[in-house]
Motif scaffolding. Structure first.
Motif, PDB file in Angstrom:
ATOM      1  N   LEU A  75       0.793  -1.223   0.000  1.00  0.00           N
ATOM      2  CA  LEU A  75       0.000   0.000   0.000  1.00  0.00           C
ATOM      3  C   LEU A  75       0.827   1.275   0.000  1.00  0.00           C
ATOM      4  O   LEU A  75       1.911   1.332   0.585  1.00  0.00           O
ATOM      5  CB  LEU A  75      -0.936   0.016   1.211  1.00  0.00           C
ATOM      6  N   ALA A  76       0.273   2.293  -0.632  1.00  0.00           N
ATOM      7  CA  ALA A  76       0.842   3.638  -0.612  1.00  0.00           C
ATOM      8  C   ALA A  76       0.256   4.388   0.588  1.00  0.00           C
ATOM      9  O   ALA A  76      -0.744   3.959   1.183  1.00  0.00           O
ATOM     10  CB  ALA A  76       0.506   4.366  -1.911  1.00  0.00           C
ATOM     11  N   ASP A  77       0.862   5.519   0.926  1.00  0.00           N
ATOM     12  CA  ASP A  77       0.446   6.249   2.122  1.00  0.00           C
ATOM     13  C   ASP A  77      -0.987   6.760   2.070  1.00  0.00           C
ATOM     14  O   ASP A  77      -1.587   7.028   3.102  1.00  0.00           O
ATOM     15  CB  ASP A  77       1.419   7.379   2.447  1.00  0.00           C
ATOM     16  N   ASP A  78      -1.575   6.866   0.884  1.00  0.00           N
ATOM     17  CA  ASP A  78      -2.971   7.306   0.799  1.00  0.00           C
ATOM     18  C   ASP A  78      -3.975   6.156   0.888  1.00  0.00           C
ATOM     19  O   ASP A  78      -5.170   6.352   0.685  1.00  0.00           O
ATOM     20  CB  ASP A  78      -3.201   8.138  -0.467  1.00  0.00           C
ATOM     21  N   HIS A  79      -3.509   4.962   1.226  1.00  0.00           N
ATOM     22  CA  HIS A  79      -4.379   3.792   1.354  1.00  0.00           C
ATOM     23  C   HIS A  79      -4.685   3.404   2.805  1.00  0.00           C
ATOM     24  O   HIS A  79      -5.123   2.292   3.076  1.00  0.00           O
ATOM     25  CB  HIS A  79      -3.746   2.581   0.653  1.00  0.00           C
ATOM     26  N   VAL A 117       3.438  -1.669  -5.377  1.00  0.00           N
ATOM     27  CA  VAL A 117       3.757  -2.827  -6.196  1.00  0.00           C
ATOM     28  C   VAL A 117       2.765  -3.931  -5.828  1.00  0.00           C
ATOM     29  O   VAL A 117       2.299  -3.993  -4.687  1.00  0.00           O
ATOM     30  CB  VAL A 117       5.235  -3.294  -5.999  1.00  0.00           C
ATOM     31  N   SER A 118       2.422  -4.754  -6.810  1.00  0.00           N
ATOM     32  CA  SER A 118       1.547  -5.903  -6.586  1.00  0.00           C
ATOM     33  C   SER A 118       2.258  -7.144  -7.098  1.00  0.00           C
ATOM     34  O   SER A 118       2.816  -7.132  -8.206  1.00  0.00           O
ATOM     35  CB  SER A 118       0.209  -5.734  -7.317  1.00  0.00           C
ATOM     36  N   PHE A 119       2.232  -8.199  -6.294  1.00  0.00           N
ATOM     37  CA  PHE A 119       2.850  -9.474  -6.646  1.00  0.00           C
ATOM     38  C   PHE A 119       1.745 -10.503  -6.809  1.00  0.00           C
ATOM     39  O   PHE A 119       1.099 -10.886  -5.828  1.00  0.00           O
ATOM     40  CB  PHE A 119       3.815  -9.941  -5.548  1.00  0.00           C
ATOM     41  N   ASP A 120       1.533 -10.963  -8.018  1.00  0.00           N
ATOM     42  CA  ASP A 120       0.528 -11.986  -8.297  1.00  0.00           C
ATOM     43  C   ASP A 120       1.179 -13.345  -8.068  1.00  0.00           C
ATOM     44  O   ASP A 120       2.228 -13.635  -8.657  1.00  0.00           O
ATOM     45  CB  ASP A 120       0.064 -11.843  -9.751  1.00  0.00           C
ATOM     46  N   CYS A 121       0.578 -14.166  -7.214  1.00  0.00           N
ATOM     47  CA  CYS A 121       1.224 -15.410  -6.782  1.00  0.00           C
ATOM     48  C   CYS A 121       0.348 -16.637  -6.956  1.00  0.00           C
ATOM     49  O   CYS A 121      -0.865 -16.588  -6.730  1.00  0.00           O
ATOM     50  CB  CYS A 121       1.610 -15.318  -5.309  1.00  0.00           C
ATOM     51  N   ARG A 122       1.008 -17.731  -7.288  1.00  0.00           N
ATOM     52  CA  ARG A 122       0.391 -19.052  -7.269  1.00  0.00           C
ATOM     53  C   ARG A 122       0.814 -19.699  -5.954  1.00  0.00           C
ATOM     54  O   ARG A 122       2.017 -19.779  -5.663  1.00  0.00           O
ATOM     55  CB  ARG A 122       0.878 -19.877  -8.461  1.00  0.00           C
ATOM     56  N   SER A 144       3.738  -2.502 -10.916  1.00  0.00           N
ATOM     57  CA  SER A 144       4.266  -1.508  -9.986  1.00  0.00           C
ATOM     58  C   SER A 144       4.097  -0.101 -10.538  1.00  0.00           C
ATOM     59  O   SER A 144       3.831   0.087 -11.714  1.00  0.00           O
ATOM     60  CB  SER A 144       5.736  -1.777  -9.660  1.00  0.00           C
ATOM     61  N   ARG A 145       4.271   0.856  -9.647  1.00  0.00           N
ATOM     62  CA  ARG A 145       4.245   2.266 -10.033  1.00  0.00           C
ATOM     63  C   ARG A 145       5.590   2.883  -9.691  1.00  0.00           C
ATOM     64  O   ARG A 145       6.303   2.385  -8.822  1.00  0.00           O
ATOM     65  CB  ARG A 145       3.082   2.994  -9.374  1.00  0.00           C
ATOM     66  N   ALA A 146       5.921   3.977 -10.352  1.00  0.00           N
ATOM     67  CA  ALA A 146       7.246   4.580 -10.187  1.00  0.00           C
ATOM     68  C   ALA A 146       7.295   5.656  -9.117  1.00  0.00           C
ATOM     69  O   ALA A 146       8.373   6.093  -8.738  1.00  0.00           O
ATOM     70  CB  ALA A 146       7.700   5.173 -11.522  1.00  0.00           C
TER      71      ALA A 146
END
Length: 170
Positions: A75-79, A117-122, A144-146
């Motif tokens: 999460l980012a600080d605005d979440h 960033v998001s990690f999609d996992c199995r 991800s975002r920059a």
């Protein structure tokens, strides 16, 4: 004989460890779910693998185990409000998801559109240790975002630390 560390003593000590705040999502044959977690870390980069811990008493535990997939959204600080929803402040799962914008990932799980960033996992392994399941997931996709600042948890409070731009030193 070694002294035992109490649950309270351990929890108070762990509160002094700064950790990123994550919303862990799943979507699959068993349905859609999600929870907030700070217990997440990388395991290895060959193959890219991470782990996440979930309370075994959670009503969603079977959902994650049956779907065999999850997405870790840092999460980012605005979440901060969203973190509270997924921590249980909002019981209705549809309302949790309605509070943000989501992107479908290759596994079928959903990534938070504005996540750092998001990690999609199995899910490759799940193990119950004490009160928590350790979910080990092979990363099959990354989004991800920059920019942005991460939302962190320290001393039982949300905090954020601005991203440093530029080089260290003077």
């Amino acid at each position: 004989m070694e002294e035992q560390v109490s649950k309270t003593e351990f929890r108070d000590a762990m509160a002094r460890v700064c950790a990123p705040v994550n919303v862990i999502t799943t979507n699959g044959p068993a349905g859609r779910g999600g929870f907030t977690a700070t217990a997440m870390c990388s395991v290895t980069d060959e193959p890219p693998t991470l782990l996440v811990c979930m309370n075994g008493r959670s009503a969603q535990c079977d959902l994650f185990l049956e779907n065999h997939r999850f997405c870790v959204n840092v999460l980012a600080d605005d979440h901060q409000e969203l973190a509270g929803y997924f921590a249980g402040r909002q019981a209705d799962m549809a309302a949790r998801y309605a509070a943000a914008e989501w992107v479908d990932m290759p596994s079928g799980s959903q990534a938070l559109a504005g996540a750092m960033v998001s990690f999609d996992c199995r899910l490759t392994e799940a193990r119950l240790v004490g009160t928590h399941h350790i979910f080990i997931g092979q990363v099959i996709g990354i989004r991800s975002r920059a920019d942005g600042n991460a939302l962190l948890y320290f001393d039982r409070n949300y905090i954020n630390v601005p991203t440093q731009v530029g080089s260290f030193g003077g």
